[in-house]
Each structure stands twice: as structure tokens, then as C-alpha cells.
Design a protein around this motif. Structure first.
Motif, PDB file in Angstrom:
ATOM      1  N   UNK A 180     -44.768 -22.075  -6.286  1.00 11.44           N
ATOM      2  CA  UNK A 180     -43.563 -21.367  -5.838  1.00 11.44           C
ATOM      3  C   UNK A 180     -42.804 -20.918  -7.084  1.00 11.44           C
ATOM      4  N   UNK A 181     -42.488 -19.651  -7.145  1.00 12.89           N
ATOM      5  CA  UNK A 181     -41.723 -19.119  -8.293  1.00 12.89           C
ATOM      6  C   UNK A 181     -40.621 -18.216  -7.782  1.00 12.89           C
ATOM      7  N   UNK A 182     -39.502 -18.098  -8.525  1.00  9.90           N
ATOM      8  CA  UNK A 182     -39.173 -18.790  -9.761  1.00  9.90           C
ATOM      9  C   UNK A 182     -39.056 -20.307  -9.564  1.00  9.90           C
ATOM     10  N   UNK A 183     -39.216 -21.007 -10.686  1.00  7.00           N
ATOM     11  CA  UNK A 183     -38.935 -22.448 -10.735  1.00  7.00           C
ATOM     12  C   UNK A 183     -37.642 -22.593 -11.510  1.00  7.00           C
ATOM     13  N   UNK A 184     -36.738 -23.444 -11.015  1.00  2.02           N
ATOM     14  CA  UNK A 184     -35.469 -23.646 -11.734  1.00  2.02           C
ATOM     15  C   UNK A 184     -35.619 -24.818 -12.686  1.00  2.02           C
ATOM     16  N   UNK A 185     -35.301 -24.620 -13.952  1.00  2.00           N
ATOM     17  CA  UNK A 185     -35.400 -25.702 -14.929  1.00  2.00           C
ATOM     18  C   UNK A 185     -34.019 -25.958 -15.520  1.00  2.00           C
ATOM     19  N   UNK A 186     -33.548 -27.170 -15.371  1.00  2.00           N
ATOM     20  CA  UNK A 186     -32.204 -27.486 -15.846  1.00  2.00           C
ATOM     21  C   UNK A 186     -32.220 -28.862 -16.527  1.00  2.00           C
ATOM     22  N   UNK A 187     -32.156 -28.880 -17.870  1.00  2.00           N
ATOM     23  CA  UNK A 187     -32.184 -30.171 -18.568  1.00  2.00           C
ATOM     24  C   UNK A 187     -30.890 -30.944 -18.400  1.00  2.00           C
ATOM     25  N   UNK A 188     -30.975 -32.253 -18.343  1.00  2.00           N
ATOM     26  CA  UNK A 188     -29.738 -33.049 -18.286  1.00  2.00           C
ATOM     27  C   UNK A 188     -29.920 -34.377 -19.005  1.00  2.00           C
ATOM     28  N   UNK A 189     -28.790 -34.843 -19.535  1.00  2.00           N
ATOM     29  CA  UNK A 189     -28.759 -36.100 -20.276  1.00  2.00           C
ATOM     30  C   UNK A 189     -28.594 -37.230 -19.273  1.00  2.00           C
ATOM     31  N   UNK A 190     -29.419 -38.255 -19.405  1.00  2.00           N
ATOM     32  CA  UNK A 190     -29.270 -39.399 -18.501  1.00  2.00           C
ATOM     33  C   UNK A 190     -28.956 -40.646 -19.330  1.00  2.00           C
ATOM     34  N   UNK A 191     -27.672 -41.033 -19.371  1.00  2.00           N
ATOM     35  CA  UNK A 191     -27.337 -42.213 -20.164  1.00  2.00           C
ATOM     36  C   UNK A 191     -27.851 -43.486 -19.497  1.00  2.00           C
ATOM     37  N   UNK A 192     -28.119 -44.480 -20.320  1.00  2.00           N
ATOM     38  CA  UNK A 192     -28.578 -45.756 -19.779  1.00  2.00           C
ATOM     39  C   UNK A 192     -27.363 -46.526 -19.265  1.00  2.00           C
ATOM     40  N   UNK A 193     -27.181 -46.499 -17.954  1.00  2.00           N
ATOM     41  CA  UNK A 193     -26.019 -47.153 -17.336  1.00  2.00           C
ATOM     42  C   UNK A 193     -26.489 -47.913 -16.110  1.00  2.00           C
ATOM     43  N   UNK A 194     -25.698 -48.884 -15.664  1.00  2.00           N
ATOM     44  CA  UNK A 194     -26.077 -49.563 -14.419  1.00  2.00           C
ATOM     45  C   UNK A 194     -26.032 -48.578 -13.252  1.00  2.00           C
ATOM     46  N   UNK A 195     -26.761 -48.889 -12.211  1.00  2.00           N
ATOM     47  CA  UNK A 195     -26.714 -48.010 -11.027  1.00  2.00           C
ATOM     48  C   UNK A 195     -28.113 -47.609 -10.590  1.00  2.00           C
ATOM     49  N   UNK A 196     -28.147 -46.679  -9.649  1.00  2.00           N
ATOM     50  CA  UNK A 196     -29.428 -46.283  -9.038  1.00  2.00           C
ATOM     51  C   UNK A 196     -30.408 -45.669 -10.038  1.00  2.00           C
ATOM     52  N   UNK A 197     -29.864 -44.872 -11.001  1.00  2.00           N
ATOM     53  CA  UNK A 197     -30.767 -44.201 -11.961  1.00  2.00           C
ATOM     54  C   UNK A 197     -30.814 -45.014 -13.242  1.00  2.00           C
ATOM     55  N   UNK A 198     -31.393 -46.167 -13.170  1.00  2.00           N
ATOM     56  CA  UNK A 198     -31.419 -47.068 -14.327  1.00  2.00           C
ATOM     57  C   UNK A 198     -32.544 -46.639 -15.257  1.00  2.00           C
ATOM     58  N   UNK A 199     -32.191 -46.295 -16.505  1.00  2.00           N
ATOM     59  CA  UNK A 199     -33.243 -46.008 -17.500  1.00  2.00           C
ATOM     60  C   UNK A 199     -33.003 -46.927 -18.702  1.00  2.00           C
ATOM     61  N   UNK A 200     -34.082 -47.363 -19.384  1.00  2.00           N
ATOM     62  CA  UNK A 200     -33.924 -48.355 -20.449  1.00  2.00           C
ATOM     63  C   UNK A 200     -33.080 -47.856 -21.618  1.00  2.00           C
ATOM     64  N   UNK A 201     -33.169 -46.565 -21.947  1.00  2.00           N
ATOM     65  CA  UNK A 201     -32.290 -46.046 -23.003  1.00  2.00           C
ATOM     66  C   UNK A 201     -31.900 -44.606 -22.659  1.00  2.00           C
ATOM     67  N   UNK A 202     -30.846 -44.106 -23.310  1.00  2.00           N
ATOM     68  CA  UNK A 202     -30.402 -42.730 -23.037  1.00  2.00           C
ATOM     69  C   UNK A 202     -31.612 -41.797 -23.145  1.00  2.00           C
ATOM     70  N   UNK A 203     -31.694 -40.862 -22.221  1.00  2.00           N
ATOM     71  CA  UNK A 203     -32.885 -40.000 -22.229  1.00  2.00           C
ATOM     72  C   UNK A 203     -32.514 -38.589 -21.796  1.00  2.00           C
ATOM     73  N   UNK A 204     -33.362 -37.644 -22.147  1.00  2.07           N
ATOM     74  CA  UNK A 204     -33.176 -36.265 -21.673  1.00  2.07           C
ATOM     75  C   UNK A 204     -34.146 -36.058 -20.505  1.00  2.07           C
ATOM     76  N   UNK A 205     -33.614 -35.601 -19.399  1.00  3.92           N
ATOM     77  CA  UNK A 205     -34.415 -35.338 -18.212  1.00  3.92           C
ATOM     78  C   UNK A 205     -34.379 -33.845 -17.898  1.00  3.92           C
ATOM     79  N   UNK A 206     -35.193 -33.468 -16.924  1.00  2.00           N
ATOM     80  CA  UNK A 206     -35.241 -32.067 -16.518  1.00  2.00           C
ATOM     81  C   UNK A 206     -35.230 -32.011 -15.000  1.00  2.00           C
ATOM     82  N   UNK A 207     -34.302 -31.219 -14.434  1.00  2.00           N
ATOM     83  CA  UNK A 207     -34.356 -30.984 -12.987  1.00  2.00           C
ATOM     84  C   UNK A 207     -35.277 -29.795 -12.755  1.00  2.00           C
TER      85      UNK A 207
END
Ligand SMILES: Cc1cc2nc3c(=O)[nH]c(=O)nc-3n(C[C@H](O)[C@H](O)[C@H](O)COP(=O)(O)OP(=O)(O)OC[C@H]3O[C@@H](n4cnc5c(N)ncnc54)[C@H](O)[C@@H]3O)c2cc1C
Ligand SMILES: NC(=O)C1=CN([C@@H]2O[C@H](COP(=O)(O)OP(=O)(O)OC[C@H]3O[C@@H](n4cnc5c(N)ncnc54)[C@H](OP(=O)(O)O)[C@@H]3O)[C@@H](O)[C@H]2O)C=CC1
Ligand SMILES: CC(C)=CCC[C@@H](C)[C@H]1CC[C@H]2C3=C(CC[C@]12C)[C@@]1(C)CC[C@H](O)C[C@@H]1CC3
Length: 508
Positions: free
Chosen positions: A401-428
Motif C-alpha cells: 500500500x502506498x504512500x507509506x507514512x514514515x514519522x520518526x519519534x523519540x521514545x524515552x525509557x520511562x515506566x509505563x506501557x511502552x517500556x524500552x531499556x534505554x532511550x531509543x529512536x522509533x519510526x511510525x
């Protein structure tokens, strides 16, 4: 018997004709919705304008919140028989599906629709949860302030963005919507009203985002603001391979502070346009493009044109930029009004577009719903940036399916549902449209996509269809803090779990 068969045949023939008309000529019905949408918007605008001028909202807020608390106490007094949810009807919300639970649960009216306070010293704005993105930018931008990022569809609400999530093109700097919120006011299951900040109650503060209304009712949110400049200077860089797209995106993400906005649209797996931008106070008038004007081409088609013309830049008025995907609902509008980007249509009817998502949902027939169900995908998958190329190839293999939407976002390592071991860059990665792969099967394909995302240590946005099992959902989202809070706030009878609100069984 023969008569019955003939009747059945003729009625199914009739149904088929009606279905054909509703699917292929839906635009005719949608065009009728345009003036209704406009009147709806005008009434809301006038109402908000009067309220803002009279400054009556802050005084009335307390009694409106007390009214929410009163309903919760009434629920308790009546024996807490059914769990609670907000009374906002499903057709008014931004997800494609309707929530079945709205019919059976105890509905609490959270009629809180106003902007409460703009505090330029603290650099925050305090708003009620039904305030929309369109309403906020219309109010803040002319005053010289704006949100650090604005999820671009006008009708998205603050409540939905906190309880679900919000992501936008300056998320590579600021994170998700929850990361620009500094305080929440909630009505809890016992009817108490609490103000929560990171300092006052970190456990509750970090467990509110992604809780989808299952820890309490949100009644106000304090959100960070930043100074607004008049224009965005936007740079367009066409890329001719996935490798190049990856290199260009990484080049920009290596210096996140250099750009306020980063976004990319892939028009095939090998072609796309990367956009970077910053707010500026002056524009070179020869390079000004007011993309928000109703006769202007849909934004994604404008972006596509840079594949032909090569790299370029232009100045866009800030608010036009913030809502750039609203008029064409990203690219979903081409399925609804196929000739909507034709200049004739834009000049004649563009001023009434877009139709309101809520009215589209309200007037959607079974035939259209079935069509979307069997031959459409609306998904946002959040994956670590390192998985970019692999993900695009995977989506290409599964749905193309195109276009594909690409949106980078910073995901800090914080408590909660989106727990990541260290700050990371993600992509929606946003996939919206009609799959072109022949073997697309809504359930099986989505299951494979979910497995891919889980393996990549990614997350699925909650507004979209999920076919995960409860265990898979719990593996994707860290429930440790959430479970602790549900026990502490005695939520078991009061609210369902997030999974029970978003799983396929809960939505039709
Ligand atoms: C009088 C009027 C004339 C219009 N004429 C046109 C037209 O010629 N062409 C066209 O394309 N569209 C016109 N529209 C429609 C308007 O552009 C659509 O409603 C548009 O889709 C909504 O965009 P928006 O929500 O981003 O912004 P806006 O219409 O600017 O506002 C959206 C919301 O912001 C809130 N809001 C606005 N100002 C304030 C404030 N000061 N304080 C608090 N809340 C506020 C209101 O709740 C409103 O619902 C008109 C609307 C109105 C009210
Ligand atoms: N750019 C972006 O980031 C985009 C984001 N989205 C998604 O759309 C959704 C937002 O849509 P919207 O129509 O605004 O929200 P919805 O009405 O769909 O609300 C989403 C959830 O939040 C809960 N909720 C909302 N307000 C409150 C409140 N005051 N108190 C308690 N719970 C509340 C709702 O609970 P209940 O079920 O009880 O009503 C619901 O479960 C989000 O999930 C978001 O991720 C969609 C498009 C773009
Ligand atoms: C940027 C992010 C994170 C998400 C964008 C998602 C949107 C593309 C969809 C959210 C709600 C969707 C709806 C439709 C199209 C796609 C969205 C705007 C419809 C308008 C499609 C036509 C149907 O009849 C009604 C849908 C309502 C929801």
C-alpha cells in the motif's frame, strides 16, 4: 418455491445493485455531507468563539468535573454493576471501528470541550479533554504559541491522544503526545478528583498514557507550548531507493536538533520524498505555498511532484503545515471522493472539504463497512528505526500500500506501557489504503504484521484493528505498572482492561 427463489434472486439482485451504487458512487452521498459538515463546524466555531470571548470556561470547569464525579458516585450507589466508559458515541471518534462496549457499559458524560488557561510564563496550556487539535491551533497560533507537535487531523481530541497516543513530525525531538503533557486531572473509580504530575504521583502519571480510559476519567490536561513562528520552511529531498531513504533519514536523525520537523512519504518501496523543516518568521514570498487553501492540490500529491521536479524547498504557513494531511485524510480521501483532487472539484467544492470523519462514520452503510473490512488496511506500527528497511520490505510483501507514512519519534525509557531499556529512536509506519497483494486477508495478514512488529520489539497503535491474543498484547505492552495501578485504584469492577476495549471482539 420457484416464486421464493425468484424473489430471493431479484432481492439479492436488487441488493447487489444497491451495494454497487453505495460503493462506487459513495462520493455522491459524501458530497451531500459537505454542507452539513460545514454547518456543524460553523456552529462549533461560533460556540467556542463565544465561550473564549466570555472566558466562561475556567469558571464552569469545577462544576463540570464535579458532575463527572457525581455520575461515578451514582454508579457506585447503583451497585457498580457494569464497568464504565465515556458516553462519547463511537461515531464521533477517530478510529475506524465502533466500540461495541459503548452499548452495554455505564456511560459517563464527560462533556468537557474548552480551552481553560494559557500560561505563557510556565509555557503551558490547560485544556479539557474534548478540545480538538483544530481548535487548539486556531486559538494558540494567532497568539504566537503552539503545541510542540500537532497530530494533524483536526478532530483528534486531547483526551483520545493522551489515553491512546499521538505522534507527529516533531516527535523525533519531543516524543509522543504523552511526553508533552505535564499534568493530568482525573476522576477516579471512587469518585475522587485528583491532580497528577510526575512529581506528585509518578506511578499514576506514567500509567495514564495508553490506558485507554481504564484507570479513570480524564477531565483536564496541562500541555507544554512553544513559541509559534509564522511559517515552516520545508525542504523536499526525493530518494530513489530504500537504501537512500535510510541514509537520508539517518543523516537527519543523527542531528535531531537541526530540524523541527522530519517526515517521509514512500510512493513505492524504491521511491519516496524525505521532508525536513523549521519554523521561521519571514518567508520569501516567491516561495510561499499556502497549501491549506482549499483549491490547492492534496498535500501528498504535491509531495509526489518533487519526484519529478527534484529537490526543492518552500515556505508554508504554520497552521497549513500542521494540518497538511487533514483535507485528504492522508490519502484516504481518494477512496471516498476519487475526483476530489481534480482542480474543478477543488475550486467548486474544496471550501467545504473535508467532510467530518464523524459524519462519514455515522452515514457509513454496511456495504461500505464490509468493503473496508475485506479490502482495506488502516494500521500504524511503531518499530525501532533500525528496522526501517526490513519493515518497508515486509509491508511491501504483505500489502504493498502506498504512500507509506514514515514519522520518526523519540521514545524515552520511562515506566509505563511502552517500556524500552534505554532511550531509543522509533519510526511510525502508517499504512492506509487498499492492499494490492492478491493474497491479502484482513485477519491473516494483520496477524503476520503483528507478529513481525512484536519480533521487532515494536508496538501497534491502539486505535487500529488488533487481532492479537490477550497474551500477545500483554507481551507487546508492559502491563506491570498498569496492573499495579488498577489494583491500587480498585479498577477491576470500574473499567475493563485495555485489551478488552481494543481487541477485535470489542469492536465492530
Ligand atoms: C464563519 C465561518 C466561515 C467559514 N468560511 C469558510 C470558507 O470560506 N472556506 C472554507 O474552506 N471553510 C470555511 N469555514 C469552515 C472552516 O474552514 C472549517 O470549519 C474547517 O474545516 C475547520 O478547520 P479547523 O477546524 O482547522 O479550524 P477553524 O475553523 O479555524 O476552527 C476549528 C475549531 O476551532 C475552535 N476555535 C476557533 N477559534 C477559536 C478561539 N478563538 N477560541 C477557541 N476555540 C476556537 C472552534 O471550536 C472550531 O470548531 C468557515 C467557518 C466559519 C466558522
Ligand atoms: N497523528 C496521530 O497521532 C493520530 C492518532 N490517532 C489515534 O486516534 C485516537 C484519538 O481519537 P479520538 O477520537 O480523539 O479519541 P477516542 O474518543 O477514540 O478515545 C480513545 C480512547 O481514549 C479514551 N478517552 C478519551 N477521552 C477520555 C477521557 N476524558 N477520560 C477517559 N478516557 C478517555 C476513550 O475511552 P472510552 O472508550 O471510554 O470513550 C477511548 O478508549 C487515539 O487512539 C490516537 O492514537 C488517530 C489518527 C492520527
Ligand atoms: C497519523 C496516524 C497515526 C494515523 C492516521 C490514521 C488515519 C489515516 C485514519 C484514522 C481514522 C480513519 C478513518 C477513515 C480513513 C482513515 C483514517 C482517517 C475513514 C474516513 C475512511 C472512510 C470510512 O467510511 C470512515 C473512516 C473513519 C475513520
Amino acid at each position: 418455491m420457484a416464486v421464493q427463489k425468484a424473489a430471493a434472486a431479484s432481492s439479492s439482485g436488487f441488493d447487489a445493485v444497491v451495494e454497487h451504487i453505495l460503493i462506487h458512487y459513495r462520493w455522491a452521498f459524501v458530497i451531500l455531507l459537505l454542507p452539513i459538515s460545514l454547518v456543524y463546524d460553523v456552529l462549533l466555531y461560533v460556540r467556542s468563539w463565544v465561550v473564549f470571548q466570555l472566558s466562561s470556561a475556567p469558571h464552569k470547569h469545577g462544576s463540570k468535573v464535579e458532575n463527572v464525579a457525581k455520575q461515578v458516585r451514582q454508579w457506585r450507589a447503583e451497585g457498580a454493576r457494569q464497568p464504565m466508559c465515556t458516553a462519547r458515541p463511537s461515531w464521533q471518534t477517530m478510529s475506524f471501528r465502533r466500540a461495541k462496549y459503548k452499548k452495554t457499559m455505564f456511560a459517563v458524560n464527560v462533556n468537557l470541550v474548552d480551552i481553560l488557561d494559557l500560561n505563557t510564563e510556565r509555557r503551558t496550556v490547560r485544556v479539557e479533554p474534548l478540545v480538538t487539535m483544530g481548535q487548539l491551533t486556531a486559538t494558540l497560533d494567532p497568539l504566537g504559541w503552539t503545541l510542540p507537535f500537532v497530530p494533524e487531523l483536526d478532530d483528534l481530541t486531547v483526551g483520545g491522544l493522551v489515553m491512546g497516543t499521538g505522534v507527529e513530525t516533531s516527535s523525533h525531538k519531543y516524543g509522543l503526545f504523552q511526553h508533552i503533557c505535564v499534568a493530568y486531572e482525573l476522576v477516579l473509580a471512587d469518585g475522587s478528583i485528583v491532580q497528577v504530575t510526575k512529581e506528585s504521583d509518578p506511578d499514576l502519571f506514567y500509567s495514564v498514557p495508553w490506558s485507554y480510559g481504564t484507570l479513570g476519567f480524564l477531565t483536564a490536561v496541562e500541555i507544554k507550548i512553544v513559541p509559534a513562528l509564522r511559517f515552516v520552511k520545508l525542504q523536499y529531498e526525493p530518494v530513489r531507493s530504500l537504501e537512500e531513504a535510510d541514509t537520508v533519514l539517518r543523516k537527519h536523525l543523527d542531528h535531531p536538533e537541526e530540524n523541527e520537523f522530519i517526515e517521509a512519504l514512500m510512493f513505492s518501496k524504491d521511491e519516496g520524498v524525505v521532508m525536513t523543516g523549521n519554523m521561521v518568521s519571514c518567508a520569501d514570498w516567491g516561495k510561499l505555498n499556502e497549501i491549506g487553501r482549499c483549491h490547492k492540490p492534496w498535500f501528498f500529491e504535491h509531495v509526489r511532484s518533487f519526484l519529478r521536479s527534484g529537490p526543492g524547498f518552500e515556505y508554508i504557513p504554520l497552521r497549513d503545515y500542521q494540518h497538511r494531511h487533514t483535507r485528504s485524510f492522508f490519502w484516504e480521501m481518494k477512496e471516498i471522493i476519487p475526483f476530489g483532487n481534480n482542480p474543478l472539484f477543488r475550486y467548486l467544492f474544496g471550501w467545504m472539504t473535508p467532510p467530518k470523519v464523524s459524519l462519514l462514520k455515522l452515514t457509513q452503510t454496511q456495504a461500505v463497512k464490509k468493503l473496508y473490512e475485506s479490502n482495506h488496511i488502516i494500521q500504524d506500527m511503531l518499530v525501532p528505526i533500525e528496522k526501517f528497511k526490513e519493515s518497508v520490505l515486509f509491508f511491501d510483501k504483505e500489502v504493498a500500500v502506498y504512500p507509506l507514512w514514515l514519522c520518526p519519534f523519540r521514545l524515552p525509557s520511562e515506566p509505563g506501557m511502552l517500556r524500552v531499556p534505554k532511550d531509543a529512536m522509533y519510526l511510525d509506519i502508517g499504512v492506509y489504503g487498499v492492499p494490492t497483494r492478491k493474497d491479502f486477508d484482513p485477519k491473516e495478514t494483520t496477524r503476520r504484521i503483528e507478529a513481525f512488529v512484536a519480533k521487532a520489539k515494536g508496538f501497534q497503535m491502539l486505535y487500529a484493528d488488533t487481532y492479537t491474543t490477550r497474551d500477545e498484547f500483554r507481551q507487546m505492552f508492559d502491563h506491570s505498572l498498569y496492573d499495579k495501578m488498577r489494583a491500587r485504584l480498585k479498577c477491576e469492577k470500574a473499567f475493563p482492561e485495555v485489551y478488552d476495549k481494543v481487541c477485535r471482539k470489542a469492536r465492530d
